[in-house]
Motif scaffolding. Structure first.
Motif, short mmCIF file in Angstrom:
data_model
loop_
_atom_site.label_atom_id
_atom_site.label_comp_id
_atom_site.label_asym_id
_atom_site.label_seq_id
_atom_site.Cartn_x
_atom_site.Cartn_y
_atom_site.Cartn_z
N VAL A 289 0.87 -1.18 0.00
CA VAL A 289 0.00 0.00 0.00
C VAL A 289 0.91 1.23 0.00
CG1 VAL A 289 -1.85 -1.17 1.25
CG2 VAL A 289 -0.12 0.13 2.52
N PRO A 290 0.39 2.40 -0.40
CA PRO A 290 1.20 3.62 -0.31
C PRO A 290 1.65 3.87 1.12
CG PRO A 290 -0.72 3.99 -1.69
CD PRO A 290 -0.91 2.65 -1.06
N GLU A 291 2.86 4.39 1.27
CA GLU A 291 3.41 4.57 2.62
C GLU A 291 2.60 5.56 3.44
OE1 GLU A 291 6.85 7.80 1.26
OE2 GLU A 291 7.41 5.87 2.13
N THR A 292 1.91 6.51 2.78
CA THR A 292 1.09 7.46 3.54
C THR A 292 -0.18 6.82 4.08
OG1 THR A 292 0.17 8.22 1.43
CG2 THR A 292 1.94 9.54 2.40
N SER A 293 -0.48 5.60 3.65
CA SER A 293 -1.66 4.89 4.17
C SER A 293 -1.40 4.30 5.55
CB SER A 293 -2.06 3.76 3.21
OG SER A 293 -2.45 4.26 1.96
N VAL A 294 -0.15 4.15 5.90
CA VAL A 294 0.20 3.50 7.16
C VAL A 294 0.40 4.57 8.23
CG1 VAL A 294 1.84 1.96 8.31
CG2 VAL A 294 1.32 1.64 5.88
N VAL A 295 -0.38 4.51 9.30
CA VAL A 295 -0.31 5.51 10.38
C VAL A 295 -0.21 4.80 11.72
CG1 VAL A 295 -1.55 7.29 9.09
CG2 VAL A 295 -2.83 5.64 10.48
N ALA A 343 -5.28 9.97 5.60
CA ALA A 343 -5.39 8.81 6.49
C ALA A 343 -5.00 9.18 7.92
CB ALA A 343 -4.51 7.67 5.98
N GLY A 344 -4.09 10.14 8.08
CA GLY A 344 -3.66 10.52 9.41
C GLY A 344 -4.73 11.21 10.23
N PHE A 345 -5.83 11.66 9.59
CA PHE A 345 -6.90 12.36 10.31
C PHE A 345 -8.08 11.45 10.64
CE2 PHE A 345 -4.79 15.49 7.59
CZ PHE A 345 -4.36 16.39 8.54
N LEU A 346 -7.97 10.18 10.31
CA LEU A 346 -9.12 9.28 10.45
C LEU A 346 -9.11 8.56 11.79
CD1 LEU A 346 -9.17 7.64 6.90
CD2 LEU A 346 -10.56 9.55 7.73
N THR A 347 -10.31 8.13 12.16
CA THR A 347 -10.50 7.23 13.29
C THR A 347 -11.40 6.10 12.82
OG1 THR A 347 -12.42 8.50 14.05
CG2 THR A 347 -10.26 9.05 15.01
N GLN A 349 -14.38 3.89 11.98
CA GLN A 349 -15.80 4.16 11.67
C GLN A 349 -16.06 5.61 11.26
OE1 GLN A 349 -18.07 1.80 11.37
NE2 GLN A 349 -16.63 0.19 12.08
N ALA A 350 -15.00 6.39 11.01
CA ALA A 350 -15.20 7.77 10.60
C ALA A 350 -15.80 7.82 9.20
CB ALA A 350 -13.88 8.53 10.61
N ALA A 351 -16.70 8.81 9.00
CA ALA A 351 -17.27 9.02 7.65
C ALA A 351 -16.23 9.71 6.77
CB ALA A 351 -18.53 9.89 7.77
N VAL A 352 -16.23 9.32 5.51
CA VAL A 352 -15.23 9.88 4.59
C VAL A 352 -15.89 10.28 3.30
CG1 VAL A 352 -13.33 8.53 5.57
CG2 VAL A 352 -14.63 7.59 3.64
N THR A 353 -15.25 11.21 2.62
CA THR A 353 -15.62 11.59 1.27
C THR A 353 -14.39 11.39 0.38
OG1 THR A 353 -17.24 13.22 2.03
CG2 THR A 353 -16.42 13.45 -0.24
N VAL A 354 -14.55 10.59 -0.62
CA VAL A 354 -13.41 10.27 -1.49
C VAL A 354 -13.35 11.27 -2.62
CG1 VAL A 354 -12.38 8.54 -3.00
CG2 VAL A 354 -13.59 7.82 -0.93
N ARG A 355 -12.20 11.90 -2.77
CA ARG A 355 -12.01 12.81 -3.90
C ARG A 355 -11.08 12.15 -4.91
NH1 ARG A 355 -7.10 15.54 -3.80
NH2 ARG A 355 -5.99 15.57 -1.80
N GLU A 356 -11.17 12.65 -6.12
CA GLU A 356 -10.33 12.09 -7.18
C GLU A 356 -8.88 12.51 -6.94
OE1 GLU A 356 -11.40 10.04 -9.43
OE2 GLU A 356 -13.45 10.17 -8.65
N GLY A 357 -7.97 11.72 -7.45
CA GLY A 357 -6.56 12.09 -7.30
C GLY A 357 -5.66 10.90 -7.21
N ARG A 358 -6.16 9.77 -6.75
CA ARG A 358 -5.41 8.52 -6.72
C ARG A 358 -6.29 7.37 -7.15
NH1 ARG A 358 -0.45 7.47 -3.90
NH2 ARG A 358 0.37 9.33 -2.87
N GLU A 359 -5.65 6.39 -7.70
CA GLU A 359 -6.37 5.17 -8.05
C GLU A 359 -5.99 4.08 -7.09
OE1 GLU A 359 -8.66 4.85 -10.27
OE2 GLU A 359 -8.56 6.88 -11.02
#
Length: 359
Positions: A289-295, A343-347, A349-359
């Protein structure tokens, strides 16, 4: 009258209570979903690397020393100067050698005259012996004297060759093209045979010496691919192969030093540091996975998997990190969608909105 005021106060209390509850619901609804980008967990082949920091050195790295003694008349090269093969670096006074050459030439001329005369004596004695005017021993003695003179002139000629060779050594020249790294020669100083004058390094023949701890030694072998970079030429990385493995000196030390020949290394300099990565293996089918996904979270190292616009926290075990991707040994499967930016701002069960920019 009192009952009327009581009803008014009660009514106002109910209105205020209802108004307050409405505001709380509005505040709760006003909390936006976290904006993130996502990517798919992938399977890739990962290179297993052993990394270290070593030193660049010249394969040809001689210390040029005086081969004859004498006073230094000229010093023509300075540290940092590029020199060609055969270029003059210094001049040693050759007058004593030239005098020795003249003396040897005179000795050769004297012996040549003696040999010519002795040959005539031998020839005369041979005729006299044939006429039986002298004993055979007389001819033998004159022949022996001729042989002794001829041996002497051969020795004189050898001394002349040595003197002339030493005269040539008074001109100190570069044995190969390279750079003068250091100079100890000083004009006017008297030098003896073996005194150091210059240290010259070649740019065309470089190698890297790479130290590794004993824990890495079992995974290293001759022929493995090595990727190298150096601060002196960061724009010119080099790929080579281990050509030799040498045990490092030390009591009970099982560490090794890898030797890598550097070809086509413009801008690389002897003495510079080198960052090296040896490819000791490859791991196929690794989930990354991308390294920024790991927190990091109190639960440990986590990745947020996105399902139905919700972030689901997964505790993961990571492996090799390479080129912006991190291997996930356990916790996430290939094909799952994971949070990347944000990803660093998530907890959990947090609600998210996915924006375009990565696949």
């Amino acid at each position: 009258m009192r009952a009327r005021w009581a009803r008014v106060v009660l009514g106002l209390s109910v209105v205020l209570l209802l108004t307050g509850c409405g505001k709380k619901e509005e505040v709760k609804r006003a909390v936006p979903a976290t904006l993130i980008t996502v990517a798919q967990a992938q399977t890739r082949e990962i290179e297993v690397l052993e990394e270290t920091v070593g030193t660049v050195e010249s394969v040809v790295d001689p210390r040029i020393a005086a081969e004859v003694e004498g006073r230094l008349l000229q010093v023509l090269a300075e540290p940092g100067q590029e020199v060609a093969a055969g270029e003059l670096l210094a001049v040693i006074d050759a007058r004593d050698l030239q005098l020795a050459r003249e003396a040897t030439l005179a000795e050769i001329n004297r012996l040549q005259a003696l040999i010519a005369n002795q040959r005539r004596v031998v020839e005369r004695n041979r005729r006299l012996l044939e006429a039986r005017f002298i004993a055979p021993s007389v001819l033998d003695e004159s022949t022996a004297q001729q042989a002794a003179l001829e041996a002497q002139i051969e020795g004189a000629r050898a001394r002349l060759a040595q003197v002339e060779r030493n005269i040539g050594k008074t001109r100190v020249v570069a044995p190969f093209a390279g750079q003068v790294e250091s100079r100890t020669a000083v004009a006017g100083a008297y030098v003896r045979v073996g005194d150091p004058l210059f240290r010259l390094v070649a740019r065309h023949g470089l190698r890297a010496r790479l130290p590794f701890p004993e824990s890495a030694a079992p995974r290293l072998s001759v022929g493995q691919t090595v990727r190298l970079t150096t601060p002196t030429a960061p724009q010119h990385p080099v790929t080579g192969r281990i050509e030799d493995l040498k045990p490092m000196v030390g009591v009970g030390n099982r560490a090794v030093e890898a030797i890598v020949r550097l070809e086509q290394a413009p801008g690389w300099r002897p003495g510079a540091s080198v960052n090296a990565a040896v490819v000791v293996g490859r791991r196929s089918g690794a989930v990354v996975v991308p390294e920024t996904s790991v927190v990091l979270r109190p639960a440990g190292t986590v990745v947020y998997v996105i399902e139905n616009n919700r972030a689901l926290q997964r505790v993961v075990q990571t492996g090799i990190a390479r080129d912006g991707w991190v291997e996930i040994v356990s916790g996430v499967s290939a094909g799952e969608t994971v949070a990347v930016d944000g990803a660093g701002f998530l907890t959990d069960q947090a609600a998210v909105t996915v924006r375009e920019g990565r696949e």
